[in-house]
Design an enzyme around this catalytic site. Structure first.
Site, short mmCIF file in Angstrom:
data_model
loop_
_atom_site.label_atom_id
_atom_site.label_comp_id
_atom_site.label_asym_id
_atom_site.label_seq_id
_atom_site.Cartn_x
_atom_site.Cartn_y
_atom_site.Cartn_z
CG ASN A 19 -2.97 -9.31 5.94
OD1 ASN A 19 -2.96 -8.07 5.69
ND2 ASN A 19 -2.71 -10.05 4.97
CB THR B 140 2.33 -12.16 -0.40
OG1 THR B 140 1.95 -13.22 0.39
CG2 THR B 140 2.91 -12.81 -1.91
CG HIS C 92 -2.41 -5.36 -2.56
ND1 HIS C 92 -2.22 -4.18 -3.22
CD2 HIS C 92 -3.54 -5.37 -1.75
CE1 HIS C 92 -3.34 -3.29 -2.43
NE2 HIS C 92 -3.74 -4.00 -1.61
CG ASP C 93 -0.36 -10.55 -1.17
OD1 ASP C 93 -1.05 -10.95 -0.22
OD2 ASP C 93 0.42 -9.50 -1.09
CG ASP D 124 0.27 -11.36 5.56
OD1 ASP D 124 0.20 -10.23 6.15
OD2 ASP D 124 0.16 -11.32 4.26
O1 RIB Z 1 -0.42 -3.49 1.49
C1 RIB Z 1 -0.97 -4.75 0.90
C2 RIB Z 1 -0.34 -6.00 1.38
O2 RIB Z 1 -0.72 -6.22 3.05
C3 RIB Z 1 -0.83 -7.37 1.04
O3 RIB Z 1 0.18 -8.12 0.96
C4 RIB Z 1 -2.05 -7.58 1.94
O4 RIB Z 1 -2.24 -9.13 1.85
C5 RIB Z 1 -1.42 -7.31 3.16
O5 RIB Z 1 -0.55 -8.07 3.74
CA CA Z 2 -0.28 -10.45 2.34
#
Ligand code: RIB
Ligand code: CA
Length: 316
Positions: A45, A130, A245-246, A16
């Site tokens: 997102n 992700t 994060h991803d 996303d």
């Molecule tokens: O909490 C972090 C996640 O939420 C990541 O995947 C970021 O891209 C959002 O989608």
């Molecule tokens: Ca994400």
């Protein structure tokens, strides 16, 4: 992008985009240990139209061609979509000017592209998700035959500790907890890469300087993404070194020992007035329930950034 010296592991990335999703796509496309077969997008997102456009932009900027991109679910399987413009901006990739993508939109749905890709692959495929895991839940619901062709599902989301969108829920889990519960219950090997680990993948000034040093179109675009992402993470969470994060979930597939993981019990809170979307990870086995997931508990941070820097250097 397969390396001649080792069998590359086939992956589908469901995402996303979102700033960190872009780096996940780049790592999946450029890591020598992976072969990116397909990309699917989900509302998360930002709404689906943006996440899909952004996935095409991410591949276009990096010069990745020949990887089909298909749009999936606009929202969760049982709730209204909640988005995160407060981190990613109105279009989902705040910061750089977005070029017109040259990567086409595949006419198939995410489910159709996933099913076709799984069926055509020479071996079972790993799905790296992700975002909210809606598309994978829909695939397993609508195409149960696909399950046998999935090697494992590795998902960035959840947390063994606090959340980031409510006190106890991480965003991807919070958006579509029903999808997450269904995927975990499917019995397909499942690995959760949660905030407890991704919050160590911090985009420090030294990391930003290192990733920008490639001095390529991809590095420049990535630098502008990170400048925005770090600013909003600072404004919202007081985290000037934004956690990326991803790509940690992708790294966990490309180089499995870059993350420490344990076999444990994962349950998803669906009904809690204040805890909906919480990933209840029974690390101490106090509930006595059957373990059902691998949960990441640590990250080799230096090695992670090495893989990101190497991937960006391999792209345009
Ligand atoms: O909490 C972090 C996640 O939420 C990541 O995947 C970021 O891209 C959002 O989608
Ligand atoms: Ca994400």
């Amino acid at each position: 992008m397969a390396d001649a010296h080792r069998a590359a592991r086939p992956v589908i990335v469901d995402c996303d985009p979102g700033h960190d999703d872009v780096f996940a796509l780049w790592l999946a496309a450029a890591h020598p240990g992976l072969e990116l077969l397909a990309v699917t997008t989900v509302g998360g997102n930002v709404p689906l139209a943006h996440t899909t456009h952004n996935a095409r932009v991410a591949l276009t900027v990096a010069g990745v061609a020949g990887v089909p991109v298909a749009a999936g679910a606009a929202g969760p399987i049982a709730r209204e979509l909640q988005t995160a413009e407060w981190i990613h901006g109105e279009n989902g990739l705040g910061g750089p000017e977005l070029p017109e993508p040259t990567v086409p939109l595949d006419p198939r749905s995410a489910t159709e592209l996933m099913a076709d890709t799984l069926r055509a692959a020479a071996e079972p495929v790993t799905i790296v998700a992700t975002g909210p895991i809606t598309n994978v839940a829909v695939l397993l619901r609508d195409r149960p035959d696909a399950a046998a062709r999935i090697r494992e599902i590795v998902w960035m989301g959840g947390s063994t500790g606090r959340g980031n969108v409510t006190p106890y829920a991480e965003f991807n889990a919070w958006v579509d907890p029903e999808a997450l519960a269904a995927v975990v219950a499917s019995g397909i090997p499942f690995t959760m890469v949660g905030l407890n680990v991704t919050h160590t993948a911090l985009v420090t000034p030294a990391v930003r300087a290192r990733l920008a040093s490639a001095d390529t179109a991809t590095a420049v675009f990535g630098g502008e993404l990170l400048e925005f992402f770090c600013r909003t993470n600072d404004e919202v969470f007081g985290l000037p070194d934004g956690p990326l994060h991803d790509p940690v979930a992708v790294a966990a597939v490309a180089e499995p020992d870059v993350v420490a993981r344990v076999r444990t019990r994962l349950d998803v809170e669906l009904a809690g007035a204040e805890t909906s979307g919480a990933t209840c990870v029974d690390l101490d086995g106090v509930l006595g329930r059957e373990p059902n997931a691998w949960v990441a508990t640590g990250l080799d941070v230096d090695r992670f950034w090495d893989s990101i820097a190497a991937a960006i250097a391999r792209l345009r």
